[in-house]
Write an enzyme that holds these catalytic residues in place. Sequence first.
Site, PDB file in Angstrom:
ATOM      1  N   ARG A 228       0.840  -1.262  -0.042  1.00 15.34           N
ATOM      2  CA  ARG A 228       0.119   0.018  -0.032  1.00 15.34           C
ATOM      3  C   ARG A 228       0.934   1.037  -0.034  1.00 15.34           C
ATOM      4  O   ARG A 228       1.870   1.338   0.674  1.00 15.34           O
ATOM      5  CB  ARG A 228      -0.878  -0.120   0.984  1.00 15.34           C
ATOM      6  CG  ARG A 228      -1.897  -0.987   1.252  1.00 15.34           C
ATOM      7  CD  ARG A 228      -3.268  -0.592   0.118  1.00 15.34           C
ATOM      8  NE  ARG A 228      -4.318  -1.425   0.189  1.00 15.34           N
ATOM      9  CZ  ARG A 228      -4.185  -2.651  -0.723  1.00 15.34           C
ATOM     10  NH1 ARG A 228      -3.470  -2.733  -1.581  1.00 15.34           N
ATOM     11  NH2 ARG A 228      -5.469  -3.423  -0.571  1.00 15.34           N
ATOM     12  N   HIS A 276      -0.845   0.060  -9.779  1.00 18.03           N
ATOM     13  CA  HIS A 276      -1.517  -0.821  -8.898  1.00 18.03           C
ATOM     14  C   HIS A 276      -1.793  -2.112  -9.633  1.00 18.03           C
ATOM     15  O   HIS A 276      -3.470  -2.188  -9.591  1.00 18.03           O
ATOM     16  CB  HIS A 276      -2.527  -0.245  -8.008  1.00 18.03           C
ATOM     17  CG  HIS A 276      -3.085  -0.773  -6.728  1.00 18.03           C
ATOM     18  ND1 HIS A 276      -3.420  -0.060  -5.697  1.00 18.03           N
ATOM     19  CD2 HIS A 276      -3.128  -2.225  -6.687  1.00 18.03           C
ATOM     20  CE1 HIS A 276      -3.797  -1.086  -4.814  1.00 18.03           C
ATOM     21  NE2 HIS A 276      -3.587  -2.358  -5.168  1.00 18.03           N
TER      22      HIS A 276
HETATM   23  N1  LIG Z   1      -0.218  -4.143  -5.045  1.00 20.45           N
HETATM   24  C1  LIG Z   1      -1.351  -5.054  -5.153  1.00 20.45           C
HETATM   25  O1  LIG Z   1      -1.730  -5.483  -6.430  1.00 20.45           O
HETATM   26  C2  LIG Z   1      -1.736  -5.859  -4.038  1.00 20.45           C
HETATM   27  C3  LIG Z   1      -1.423  -5.307  -3.003  1.00 20.45           C
HETATM   28  N2  LIG Z   1      -1.706  -6.441  -1.653  1.00 20.45           N
HETATM   29  C4  LIG Z   1      -1.292  -6.014  -0.417  1.00 20.45           C
HETATM   30  O2  LIG Z   1      -0.634  -7.181   0.054  1.00 20.45           O
HETATM   31  C5  LIG Z   1      -0.856  -7.095   1.600  1.00 20.45           C
HETATM   32  C6  LIG Z   1      -0.538  -8.401   2.166  1.00 20.45           C
HETATM   33  O3  LIG Z   1      -1.338  -9.397   1.758  1.00 20.45           O
HETATM   34  P1  LIG Z   1      -1.392 -10.989   2.359  1.00 20.45           P
HETATM   35  O4  LIG Z   1      -0.209 -11.431   2.190  1.00 20.45           O
HETATM   36  O5  LIG Z   1      -2.484 -11.645   1.792  1.00 20.45           O
HETATM   37  O6  LIG Z   1      -1.549 -10.609   3.717  1.00 20.45           O
HETATM   38  P2  LIG Z   1      -1.443 -11.241   5.182  1.00 20.45           P
HETATM   39  O7  LIG Z   1      -2.149 -10.871   5.993  1.00 20.45           O
HETATM   40  O8  LIG Z   1      -1.487 -12.917   4.901  1.00 20.45           O
HETATM   41  O9  LIG Z   1       0.156 -11.118   5.497  1.00 20.45           O
HETATM   42  C7  LIG Z   1       0.690 -10.038   6.174  1.00 20.45           C
HETATM   43  C8  LIG Z   1       1.697 -10.212   6.809  1.00 20.45           C
HETATM   44  O10 LIG Z   1       2.336  -8.995   7.490  1.00 20.45           O
HETATM   45  C9  LIG Z   1       2.615  -9.232   8.808  1.00 20.45           C
HETATM   46  N3  LIG Z   1       2.377  -8.232   9.598  1.00 20.45           N
HETATM   47  C10 LIG Z   1       1.171  -7.473   9.900  1.00 20.45           C
HETATM   48  N4  LIG Z   1       1.151  -6.528  10.722  1.00 20.45           N
HETATM   49  C11 LIG Z   1       2.799  -6.532  11.060  1.00 20.45           C
HETATM   50  C12 LIG Z   1       3.405  -6.009  12.069  1.00 20.45           C
HETATM   51  N5  LIG Z   1       2.908  -4.838  12.795  1.00 20.45           N
HETATM   52  N6  LIG Z   1       4.736  -5.824  12.043  1.00 20.45           N
HETATM   53  C13 LIG Z   1       5.225  -7.020  11.367  1.00 20.45           C
HETATM   54  N7  LIG Z   1       4.784  -7.989  10.559  1.00 20.45           N
HETATM   55  C14 LIG Z   1       3.337  -7.646  10.350  1.00 20.45           C
HETATM   56  C15 LIG Z   1       1.999 -10.536   9.199  1.00 20.45           C
HETATM   57  O11 LIG Z   1       2.482 -11.287  10.194  1.00 20.45           O
HETATM   58  P3  LIG Z   1       1.789 -12.506  10.926  1.00 20.45           P
HETATM   59  O12 LIG Z   1       2.023 -13.364   9.852  1.00 20.45           O
HETATM   60  O13 LIG Z   1       2.527 -12.700  12.109  1.00 20.45           O
HETATM   61  O14 LIG Z   1       0.379 -12.183  11.027  1.00 20.45           O
HETATM   62  C16 LIG Z   1       1.741 -11.257   7.976  1.00 20.45           C
HETATM   63  O15 LIG Z   1       3.172 -11.972   7.851  1.00 20.45           O
HETATM   64  C17 LIG Z   1      -2.350  -6.873   1.340  1.00 20.45           C
HETATM   65  O16 LIG Z   1      -2.950  -6.488   2.875  1.00 20.45           O
HETATM   66  C18 LIG Z   1      -2.677  -5.752   0.451  1.00 20.45           C
HETATM   67  O17 LIG Z   1      -2.254  -4.427   0.991  1.00 20.45           O
HETATM   68  C19 LIG Z   1      -2.554  -7.533  -1.956  1.00 20.45           C
HETATM   69  C20 LIG Z   1      -3.045  -7.823  -3.160  1.00 20.45           C
HETATM   70  C21 LIG Z   1      -2.488  -7.134  -4.388  1.00 20.45           C
HETATM   71  O1  LIG Z   2      -6.467  -7.203  -3.485  1.00 14.37           O
HETATM   72  C1  LIG Z   2      -5.784  -6.149  -2.953  1.00 14.37           C
HETATM   73  O2  LIG Z   2      -5.639  -5.725  -1.872  1.00 14.37           O
HETATM   74  C2  LIG Z   2      -5.588  -5.312  -4.020  1.00 14.37           C
HETATM   75  O3  LIG Z   2      -4.613  -4.445  -3.913  1.00 14.37           O
HETATM   76  C3  LIG Z   2      -6.028  -5.450  -5.408  1.00 14.37           C
HETATM   77  O4  LIG Z   2      -5.193  -4.607  -6.385  1.00 14.37           O
END
Ligand SMILES: NC(=O)C1=CN([C@@H]2O[C@H](COP(=O)(O)OP(=O)(O)OC[C@H]3O[C@@H](n4cnc5c(N)ncnc54)[C@H](OP(=O)(O)O)[C@@H]3O)[C@@H](O)[C@H]2O)C=CC1
Ligand SMILES: O=C(O)C(=O)CO
Length: 313
Positions: A228, A276
Amino acid sequence: MDIIFHHPTFNSQQWIEGLHQKLPEATVRQWLPGDNQPADYALVWHPPVEMLSGRSTLKGVFALGAGVDSILSQLQKHPEMLPKGVPLFRLEDTGMALQMQEYAVSQVLHWFRRFDDYQALKQQAKWEPLEDYRREDFTIGVLGAGVLGGKVAESLAAWGFPVRCWSRSKKDYLGITSYAGAEQLGQFLSGTRVLINLLPNTPQTVGIINSELLNKLADNSYVMNLARGVHLVEDDLLAALDSGKVKGAMLDVFAKEPLPQNSLLWKHPRIAITPHLAAVTRPEEAMTYIAKTIRQIENKESPSGQVSLDNGY
Ligand SMILES: NC(=O)C1=CN([C@@H]2O[C@H](COP(=O)(O)OP(=O)(O)OC[C@H]3O[C@@H](n4cnc5c(N)ncnc54)[C@H](OP(=O)(O)O)[C@@H]3O)[C@@H](O)[C@H]2O)C=CC1
Ligand SMILES: O=C(O)C(=O)CO
């Protein structure tokens, strides 16, 4: 079973027909303003408040993406949008991890093989073989080691790079060094040459990629923001690029989207930009997950993908 659907840009008909095929017992309709007929499930992205408010019969709300920050920020202002006890689900992978892997691997290889330098040399019509980078000097650090970050880390490890990840809880991914919690962030950053961000947007992660963090990376580092825009302090990145601490950046997400025409990021020669799309929702996979989850809820099983409202992701 009644399902309501709202997405500002998706083809509603494709979703209505696709869901009906996977859940023939369901009646699926596009939600339109004024529709307050009963619904069991809601599939949403940037939902209008009135779509969900007061729907006491809901058994589940599905975010049509991986990040739920926009829904949670709306919920903060309008808590009545999600009646107490109604679970919120999000898309876990459903085809996004592979897209993230493609994006991250291709860009890491681009930097590792110094294609950025050769592009710059080409501008000057210079034929100049450069010294190879060594994998051991190219440690990759993935911020956020969840569904997407974990898969991205694994794909880069498969290319032979030293890979580490940082998350809230410790991970046990094969061949990847795991750091957890604020107290281990410094260790994680020290020696990291390529930083890839896949954290969720929460109050704890906003602005995390700032000058203090960037200064802890290895010299001549690279930054990839795939999560983000609010995670990155754009002026701090520009300063780190200009000071030479950071050599290049690849940005997919921005504090303001679409990125304004007058943003300095557009003009910077060492910043690459995509609009994005690092990973987009794949309708077929997403509908398969949603249908399976609905069946699990109906059968009183516990599906995966439920968002923790306390953790904010
Ligand atoms: N650019 C794009 O097109 C897209 C962007 N995204 C972004 O990718 C992000 C991640 O997605 P996804 O992998 O599915 O999410 P997940 O919830 O599976 O993973 C999030 C990770 O971040 C860690 N985390 C959360 N808060 C903290 C913190 N304060 N300190 C350290 N680590 C932290 C979590 O730790 P723990 O495992 O210990 O809980 C987890 O490992 C989404 O939230 C979205 O914003 C998603 C899809 C598309
Ligand atoms: O799935 C999400 O969170 C995205 O950012 C898609 O673009």
